[in-house]
Write an enzyme that holds these catalytic residues in place. Structure first.
Site, mmCIF file in Angstrom:
data_model
loop_
_atom_site.group_PDB
_atom_site.id
_atom_site.type_symbol
_atom_site.label_atom_id
_atom_site.label_comp_id
_atom_site.label_asym_id
_atom_site.label_seq_id
_atom_site.Cartn_x
_atom_site.Cartn_y
_atom_site.Cartn_z
ATOM 1 N N ASP A 205 -0.338 5.910 14.939
ATOM 2 C CA ASP A 205 0.035 4.827 14.027
ATOM 3 C C ASP A 205 -0.667 3.582 14.556
ATOM 4 O O ASP A 205 -0.219 2.958 15.514
ATOM 5 C CB ASP A 205 1.566 4.674 14.060
ATOM 6 C CG ASP A 205 2.065 3.522 13.204
ATOM 7 O OD1 ASP A 205 1.247 2.660 12.825
ATOM 8 O OD2 ASP A 205 3.283 3.478 12.925
ATOM 9 N N LYS B 55 -1.995 -6.100 8.585
ATOM 10 C CA LYS B 55 -1.822 -6.738 9.899
ATOM 11 C C LYS B 55 -3.184 -7.252 10.368
ATOM 12 O O LYS B 55 -3.775 -8.054 9.670
ATOM 13 C CB LYS B 55 -1.160 -5.752 10.859
ATOM 14 C CG LYS B 55 0.259 -5.333 10.393
ATOM 15 C CD LYS B 55 0.971 -4.503 11.443
ATOM 16 C CE LYS B 55 2.415 -4.225 11.073
ATOM 17 N NZ LYS B 55 2.583 -3.054 10.196
ATOM 18 N N THR C 66 -1.179 0.440 8.458
ATOM 19 C CA THR C 66 -0.926 -0.522 7.394
ATOM 20 C C THR C 66 -2.213 -1.310 7.216
ATOM 21 O O THR C 66 -3.099 -1.284 8.072
ATOM 22 C CB THR C 66 0.237 -1.464 7.746
ATOM 23 O OG1 THR C 66 -0.010 -2.046 9.022
ATOM 24 C CG2 THR C 66 1.553 -0.729 7.761
ATOM 25 N N TYR D 288 -0.497 2.777 -14.806
ATOM 26 C CA TYR D 288 0.084 3.954 -14.146
ATOM 27 C C TYR D 288 -1.015 4.992 -13.932
ATOM 28 O O TYR D 288 -1.828 5.227 -14.824
ATOM 29 C CB TYR D 288 1.194 4.579 -14.997
ATOM 30 C CG TYR D 288 2.566 4.274 -14.448
ATOM 31 C CD1 TYR D 288 2.902 4.638 -13.145
ATOM 32 C CD2 TYR D 288 3.518 3.619 -15.212
ATOM 33 C CE1 TYR D 288 4.145 4.341 -12.623
ATOM 34 C CE2 TYR D 288 4.773 3.321 -14.696
ATOM 35 C CZ TYR D 288 5.081 3.687 -13.398
ATOM 36 O OH TYR D 288 6.303 3.400 -12.878
ATOM 37 N N GLU E 270 -0.588 8.268 -11.763
ATOM 38 C CA GLU E 270 -0.187 9.380 -10.895
ATOM 39 C C GLU E 270 -1.314 10.396 -10.784
ATOM 40 O O GLU E 270 -1.946 10.753 -11.789
ATOM 41 C CB GLU E 270 1.049 10.093 -11.468
ATOM 42 C CG GLU E 270 2.334 9.317 -11.320
ATOM 43 C CD GLU E 270 2.654 8.465 -12.529
ATOM 44 O OE1 GLU E 270 1.708 8.076 -13.262
ATOM 45 O OE2 GLU E 270 3.840 8.197 -12.761
ATOM 46 N N ARG F 216 -0.553 -6.066 1.598
ATOM 47 C CA ARG F 216 0.579 -5.329 2.159
ATOM 48 C C ARG F 216 0.548 -3.893 1.633
ATOM 49 O O ARG F 216 0.709 -3.666 0.426
ATOM 50 C CB ARG F 216 1.871 -6.033 1.730
ATOM 51 C CG ARG F 216 3.132 -5.534 2.376
ATOM 52 C CD ARG F 216 4.192 -6.609 2.288
ATOM 53 N NE ARG F 216 3.813 -7.720 3.137
ATOM 54 C CZ ARG F 216 4.092 -7.801 4.442
ATOM 55 N NH1 ARG F 216 4.780 -6.862 5.026
ATOM 56 N NH2 ARG F 216 3.683 -8.835 5.145
HETATM 57 N N1 DSN Z 1 7.494 -5.107 11.167
HETATM 58 C C1 DSN Z 1 6.305 -4.601 11.828
HETATM 59 C C2 DSN Z 1 6.055 -5.333 13.083
HETATM 60 O O1 DSN Z 1 6.354 -6.508 13.108
HETATM 61 O O2 DSN Z 1 5.521 -4.780 14.026
HETATM 62 C C3 DSN Z 1 6.337 -3.149 12.037
HETATM 63 O O3 DSN Z 1 6.680 -2.501 10.873
#
Ligand code: DSN
Length: 418
Positions: A202, A231, A228, A56, A58, A237
């Site tokens: 984003d 991807k 994120t 932990y 924080e 993740r």
């Molecule tokens: N689920 C993602 C996508 O497939 O684009 C976006 O959050």
């Protein structure tokens, strides 16, 4: 004799192990065209499974509430340093759990409930957290949505500018989940500045393309950027927020203590590893190949009579309009899955069908590019897709295609020794 830890008393969970092994087999034997998925490296998986999961912490490096955070501080600082270098960002927060919390934290930091925000409609390639009425974002803030041009199916920046100057939003969101064309982040930031709005991007889908140098970067123009990390960036993740120094304090406070508790330190360690991998020259070649593969797939699909939204792609993804093939997105997705080709049905701009069974399919190449596939394999995949769509009701033909798909997938093993 050393003592045995409590947890190691012959506990083997065969049920969960069996399911994990089946998922590993499924991933090896399928052709994954989900534009937002990828295969993380073994080093990233090891970091995710590391002992940092036990801690932990924080707070932020040097300012924690609990003891024992010497190495958590080190690994979080390393992730921040690498992210800054990779993207050229002034300030980075690597604690956001995932993309939706990341966007929520940005809104929470920089907006008041009811503030006006402009973003691309989910129906045309935006995201749930870009103001969908069924999402907290649409319920908390006053989102007004821009769309793509009906004819070109691309963003009309002049129209966007007119709307922004008329509506005077507090924030303009760019960055999308189903837009196949390059985004002009500089143009977005200039429009935002002219309208007196904060520019937010984003970049979750295209972060890997940006660090690979095959897509325009939102830096140094954009005020706040969320991505994120799992991807096209090919990490664990999770997510991170990057911003100009003037927003740093508000962003950090919104992440913790505003919205999150203890950060996921194992994921932060894995982010550091992924950033290291993305800094290597090989990652640039990976990003270039993602785009080359997307182009090869798109061109071959067009040869096979498919219409692509906006006529093609500049990025890692494309939207296939199935209307002329007399099949909707849901049965197409299902037939492809029967042949081990994994896709997601998707709305196309101005879709006349419902979101549950829309007119399109979204296809992306980051995952299979990681597996080592190149243009010849993309052309083969386009052929498979074409045959599946033509035989969507014929289970025996789909089963024959599945055998060919498994054979191709197995030529490109991912985790052979895991
Ligand atoms: N689920 C993602 C996508 O497939 O684009 C976006 O959050």
């Amino acid at each position: 004799m050393s003592k045995q830890p409590f947890e190691q008393k012959d506990q083997v969970d065969e049920e969960a192990s069996r399911i994990i092994a089946l998922e590993a087999k499924r991933q090896e034997e399928c052709i994954n065209l989900i534009a937002s998925e990828n295969f993380a490296s073994k080093a990233v998986l090891r970091a995710l499974g590391s002992v940092f999961t036990n801690k932990y912490s924080e707070g932020y490096p040097g300012k924690r509430y609990y003891a024992g955070n010497q190495f958590v501080d080190e690994v979080e600082s390393l992730a921040i340093k690498r992210a800054k270098e990779l993207f050229g960002a002034e300030h980075v927060n690597v604690q956001p759990y995932s993309g939706s919390p990341g966007n929520a934290e940005i809104y929470y930091a920089l907006l008041q409930p009811g503030d006006k925000v402009m973003a691309l409609d989910l129906a045309q390639g935006g995201h749930l957290t870009h103001g969908s009425p069924v999402n907290f974002s649409g319920r908390t803030y006053n989102f007004i949505h821009y769309g793509v041009d009906r004819k070109t199916e691309r963003i009309d920046y002049e129209k966007l500018r007119e709307t922004a100057l008329r509506e005077k939003p507090k924030m303009i969101v760019s960055g999308f989940t189903a837009y196949p064309r390059e985004v002009d982040f500089k143009g977005f930031a200039e429009i935002a500045r002219e309208a007196g709005a904060i520019s937010m991007a984003d970049i979750s889908h295209i972060a890997g393309l940006i660090v690979g140098g095959v897509h325009q970067s939102p830096f140094p123009y954009t005020d706040v950027v969320m991505t994120t990390t799992h991807k096209s960036l090919r990490g664990p993740r999770g997510a991170m927020i990057m911003c100009k120094q003037e927003f740093a304090e508000r962003i950090d406070k919104a992440v913790f203590p505003g919205m999150q508790g203890g950060p996921h330190d194992n994921v932060i360690a894995a982010k550091a590893v992924a950033f290291y991998e993305a800094m290597q020259p090989a990652f640039k070649e990976y990003a270039r190949q993602i785009v080359r593969n997307a182009n090869a797939l798109a061109e071959e699909l067009k040869e096979n009579g498919f219409r692509l939204v906006s006529g093609g792609t500049d990025t890692h993804l494309m939207l296939v309009d199935l209307t002329s093939k007399n099949i909707a997105g849901k049965p197409a997705q299902l037939a492809l899955e029967k042949a081990n080709i994994i896709t997601n049905r998707n709305r196309i701009p101005y879709d006349k069908r419902s979101p549950f069974n829309p007119s399109g399919l979204r296809l992306g190449t980051p995952a299979m590019t990681t597996r080592g596939m190149k243009e010849p394999e993309m052309r083969k995949i386009a052929g498979f897709i074409s045959r599946v769509i033509a035989n969507a009701d014929d289970d025996s033909k789909l089963s024959d295609i599945k055998e060919e798909v498994i054979e191709l997938a197995r030529e490109f093993p991912m985790y052979a020794d895991v």
